[in-house]
Design a protein around this motif. Structure first.
Motif, PDB file in Angstrom:
ATOM      1  N   ASN A 102      64.666  21.177  43.485  1.00 14.68           N
ATOM      2  CA  ASN A 102      65.949  21.604  42.920  1.00 14.68           C
ATOM      3  C   ASN A 102      65.798  22.796  41.984  1.00 14.68           C
ATOM      4  OD1 ASN A 102      67.133  19.565  44.342  1.00 14.68           O
ATOM      5  ND2 ASN A 102      67.509  18.232  42.585  1.00 14.68           N
ATOM      6  N   ASP A 103      64.803  22.747  41.121  1.00  9.37           N
ATOM      7  CA  ASP A 103      64.589  23.834  40.163  1.00  9.37           C
ATOM      8  C   ASP A 103      64.161  25.114  40.869  1.00  9.37           C
ATOM      9  OD1 ASP A 103      64.319  24.774  37.335  1.00  9.37           O
ATOM     10  OD2 ASP A 103      62.222  25.022  37.941  1.00  9.37           O
ATOM     11  N   PHE A 104      63.260  24.979  41.846  1.00  9.77           N
ATOM     12  CA  PHE A 104      62.810  26.150  42.604  1.00  9.77           C
ATOM     13  C   PHE A 104      63.973  26.840  43.311  1.00  9.77           C
ATOM     14  CE2 PHE A 104      61.726  27.824  46.793  1.00  9.77           C
ATOM     15  CZ  PHE A 104      60.887  28.871  46.434  1.00  9.77           C
ATOM     16  N   ILE A 105      64.792  26.050  43.996  1.00  7.60           N
ATOM     17  CA  ILE A 105      65.906  26.631  44.750  1.00  7.60           C
ATOM     18  C   ILE A 105      66.917  27.263  43.802  1.00  7.60           C
ATOM     19  CG2 ILE A 105      67.869  26.054  46.244  1.00  7.60           C
ATOM     20  CD1 ILE A 105      66.082  23.940  47.544  1.00  7.60           C
ATOM     21  N   ASP A 106      67.189  26.593  42.694  1.00  7.20           N
ATOM     22  CA  ASP A 106      68.157  27.115  41.731  1.00  7.20           C
ATOM     23  C   ASP A 106      67.731  28.466  41.174  1.00  7.20           C
ATOM     24  OD1 ASP A 106      70.509  26.772  39.950  1.00  7.20           O
ATOM     25  OD2 ASP A 106      68.970  26.693  38.388  1.00  7.20           O
ATOM     26  N   LYS A 107      66.429  28.651  40.948  1.00  9.63           N
ATOM     27  CA  LYS A 107      65.945  29.866  40.290  1.00  9.63           C
ATOM     28  C   LYS A 107      65.501  30.967  41.247  1.00  9.63           C
ATOM     29  CE  LYS A 107      64.405  27.481  36.108  1.00  9.63           C
ATOM     30  NZ  LYS A 107      63.246  27.101  35.257  1.00  9.63           N
ATOM     31  N   ASN A 108      65.258  30.618  42.520  1.00  4.77           N
ATOM     32  CA  ASN A 108      64.627  31.590  43.413  1.00  4.77           C
ATOM     33  C   ASN A 108      65.393  31.902  44.693  1.00  4.77           C
ATOM     34  OD1 ASN A 108      61.679  32.015  42.244  1.00  4.77           O
ATOM     35  ND2 ASN A 108      62.160  29.835  42.052  1.00  4.77           N
ATOM     36  N   VAL A 109      66.477  31.191  44.967  1.00  2.00           N
ATOM     37  CA  VAL A 109      67.196  31.365  46.228  1.00  2.00           C
ATOM     38  C   VAL A 109      68.644  31.738  45.956  1.00  2.00           C
ATOM     39  CG1 VAL A 109      67.930  30.243  48.368  1.00  2.00           C
ATOM     40  CG2 VAL A 109      65.691  29.683  47.367  1.00  2.00           C
ATOM     41  N   LEU A 110      69.117  32.793  46.628  1.00  2.00           N
ATOM     42  CA  LEU A 110      70.522  33.174  46.497  1.00  2.00           C
ATOM     43  C   LEU A 110      71.418  32.078  47.067  1.00  2.00           C
ATOM     44  CD1 LEU A 110      70.424  36.939  47.595  1.00  2.00           C
ATOM     45  CD2 LEU A 110      70.544  36.036  45.257  1.00  2.00           C
ATOM     46  N   HIS A 111      72.466  31.724  46.341  1.00  2.00           N
ATOM     47  CA  HIS A 111      73.424  30.705  46.795  1.00  2.00           C
ATOM     48  C   HIS A 111      72.708  29.394  47.141  1.00  2.00           C
ATOM     49  CE1 HIS A 111      76.273  34.028  47.017  1.00  2.00           C
ATOM     50  NE2 HIS A 111      75.417  34.672  47.784  1.00  2.00           N
ATOM     51  N   GLY A 112      71.698  29.052  46.340  1.00  2.00           N
ATOM     52  CA  GLY A 112      70.891  27.875  46.630  1.00  2.00           C
ATOM     53  C   GLY A 112      71.675  26.582  46.684  1.00  2.00           C
ATOM     54  N   ASP A 113      72.795  26.508  45.960  1.00  2.00           N
ATOM     55  CA  ASP A 113      73.588  25.279  45.963  1.00  2.00           C
ATOM     56  C   ASP A 113      74.400  25.107  47.247  1.00  2.00           C
ATOM     57  OD1 ASP A 113      75.375  27.322  45.533  1.00  2.00           O
ATOM     58  OD2 ASP A 113      76.315  26.430  43.765  1.00  2.00           O
ATOM     59  N   SER A 114      74.255  26.055  48.182  1.00  2.32           N
ATOM     60  CA  SER A 114      74.977  25.956  49.455  1.00  2.32           C
ATOM     61  C   SER A 114      74.221  25.122  50.488  1.00  2.32           C
ATOM     62  CB  SER A 114      75.216  27.358  50.039  1.00  2.32           C
ATOM     63  OG  SER A 114      76.016  28.140  49.181  1.00  2.32           O
ATOM     64  N   LYS A 119      53.570  12.553  47.577  1.00  7.23           N
ATOM     65  CA  LYS A 119      54.724  11.777  48.044  1.00  7.23           C
ATOM     66  C   LYS A 119      55.973  12.582  47.745  1.00  7.23           C
ATOM     67  CE  LYS A 119      52.527   7.258  47.489  1.00  7.23           C
ATOM     68  NZ  LYS A 119      52.617   5.908  46.857  1.00  7.23           N
ATOM     69  N   PHE A 120      56.260  13.512  48.634  1.00  4.54           N
ATOM     70  CA  PHE A 120      57.315  14.495  48.391  1.00  4.54           C
ATOM     71  C   PHE A 120      58.688  13.862  48.256  1.00  4.54           C
ATOM     72  CE2 PHE A 120      60.649  17.184  50.297  1.00  4.54           C
ATOM     73  CZ  PHE A 120      60.673  18.193  49.359  1.00  4.54           C
ATOM     74  N   ASN A 121      59.450  14.355  47.280  1.00  2.80           N
ATOM     75  CA  ASN A 121      60.857  14.009  47.111  1.00  2.80           C
ATOM     76  C   ASN A 121      61.634  15.315  47.010  1.00  2.80           C
ATOM     77  OD1 ASN A 121      63.427  13.424  45.755  1.00  2.80           O
ATOM     78  ND2 ASN A 121      62.599  11.370  45.429  1.00  2.80           N
ATOM     79  N   SER A 122      62.720  15.403  47.742  1.00  2.00           N
ATOM     80  CA  SER A 122      63.451  16.681  47.800  1.00  2.00           C
ATOM     81  C   SER A 122      63.933  17.151  46.432  1.00  2.00           C
ATOM     82  CB  SER A 122      64.650  16.559  48.754  1.00  2.00           C
ATOM     83  OG  SER A 122      65.562  15.581  48.299  1.00  2.00           O
ATOM     84  N   GLU A 123      64.108  16.223  45.499  1.00  2.00           N
ATOM     85  CA  GLU A 123      64.561  16.616  44.165  1.00  2.00           C
ATOM     86  C   GLU A 123      63.537  17.512  43.449  1.00  2.00           C
ATOM     87  OE1 GLU A 123      65.598  13.157  41.959  1.00  2.00           O
ATOM     88  OE2 GLU A 123      67.329  12.671  43.235  1.00  2.00           O
TER      89      GLU A 123
END
Length: 269
Positions: A116-128, A109-113
């Motif tokens: 958050n940790d994956f994007i923060d640690k693995n994606v450049l400018h993830g908060d964009s 039951k996927f939730n986008s939250e």
């Protein structure tokens, strides 16, 4: 001093002022009546078709600018920051990454939250980026870039696509990014969400027995593939019926419905 003439002048001045104020009042009254009747008329139509929506829809005037932005060209120096993944730059503007382990696993039951940790640690400018949707058939989770909290709708130059395997492990992602945003001077008034909703109804875009989510304003572009883009405001509505959900967009300046095709270019009706 001739008091009778002075008195006459004062009477004329006050009479003109009274007429002016009465005119303003009548115009304002007529505008309010028009807004009320327009809303009531739309509400009646929606009730007949059993279409529900979040109420009340804002009728407050709002102004938004056009935006200028360019597609970011990534550098080899930048991607050195990315660890535990195999990364390459495609055509200077797209990062393509493969993950080296199955550390991140999606729940049933996927939730986008969860990401958050994956994007923060693995994606450049993830908060964009902000979450858009999950496509179980393509095993893809889609994010779009934002500008000051507003989504750049269906813009392939501001997109983060995360892919997972049959075991629901994240295995790869691709990323593009818009940069150097500039607001074009002289903000323009946008149509209200109520007006946008009425356009969708009149164009028979709202199925009966459906539910309409809270409208959001963001930005879209006529030519998503272009390196330099001009973006205009758009109203976004989520329409749900039974198990189906789809997105509708209205140009917030002109009031035209925006259609995106499979390549994510768009045509205006």
């Amino acid at each position: 001093m001739d008091w009778s003439k002075t008195k006459t002048i004062f009477i004329i001045v006050f009479l003109i002022l009274d007429i002016f104020l009465l005119t303003l009042f009548i115009n304002k009254y007529n505008e309010n009546q028009y807004d009320f009747l327009g809303e009531a008329k739309l509400e009646d139509k929606l009730k007949i078709d059993n279409i529900s929506y979040e109420q009340p829809l804002s009728k407050d005037p709002e102004k938004q600018p056009y935006l200028n932005a360019i597609t970011k060209a990534f550098t080899e120096e930048e991607i050195k920051e990315l660890k535990d993944q195999s990364v390459e730059i495609i055509g200077s503007t797209t990062i393509s990454s493969k993950l080296e382990d199955g550390k991140y696993v999606l729940s049933e039951k996927f939730n986008s939250e969860e990401l958050n940790d994956f994007i923060d640690k693995n994606v450049l400018h993830g908060d964009s980026y902000t979450f858009w949707e999950i496509d179980e058939e393509q095993q893809r989770i889609l994010y779009y870039q934002t500008y000051e909290g507003k989504t750049l709708y269906k813009n392939i130059n501001g997109e983060l696509a995360i892919y997972y395997n049959e075991d629901r492990q994240i295995v790869s992602y691709t990323q593009t990014l818009m940069t150097d945003f500039e607001e074009i001077p002289d903000k323009k008034s946008v149509i209200t969400p109520l007006q946008a909703l009425e356009t969708l109804y009149d164009k028979e875009k709202l199925p009966s027995e459906s539910t309409i989510g809270t409208p959001e304003i963001g930005y879209y572009t006529l030519v998503p593939e272009a390196e330099r883009q001009v973006l205009a405001p758009a109203w976004h509505f989520t329409v749900s019926k039974d198990e189906d959900k789809h997105h509708l967009f209205v140009n917030a300046f002109e009031g035209n419905i925006i259609e995106f095709n499979n390549t994510e270019k768009e045509l205006l009706e």
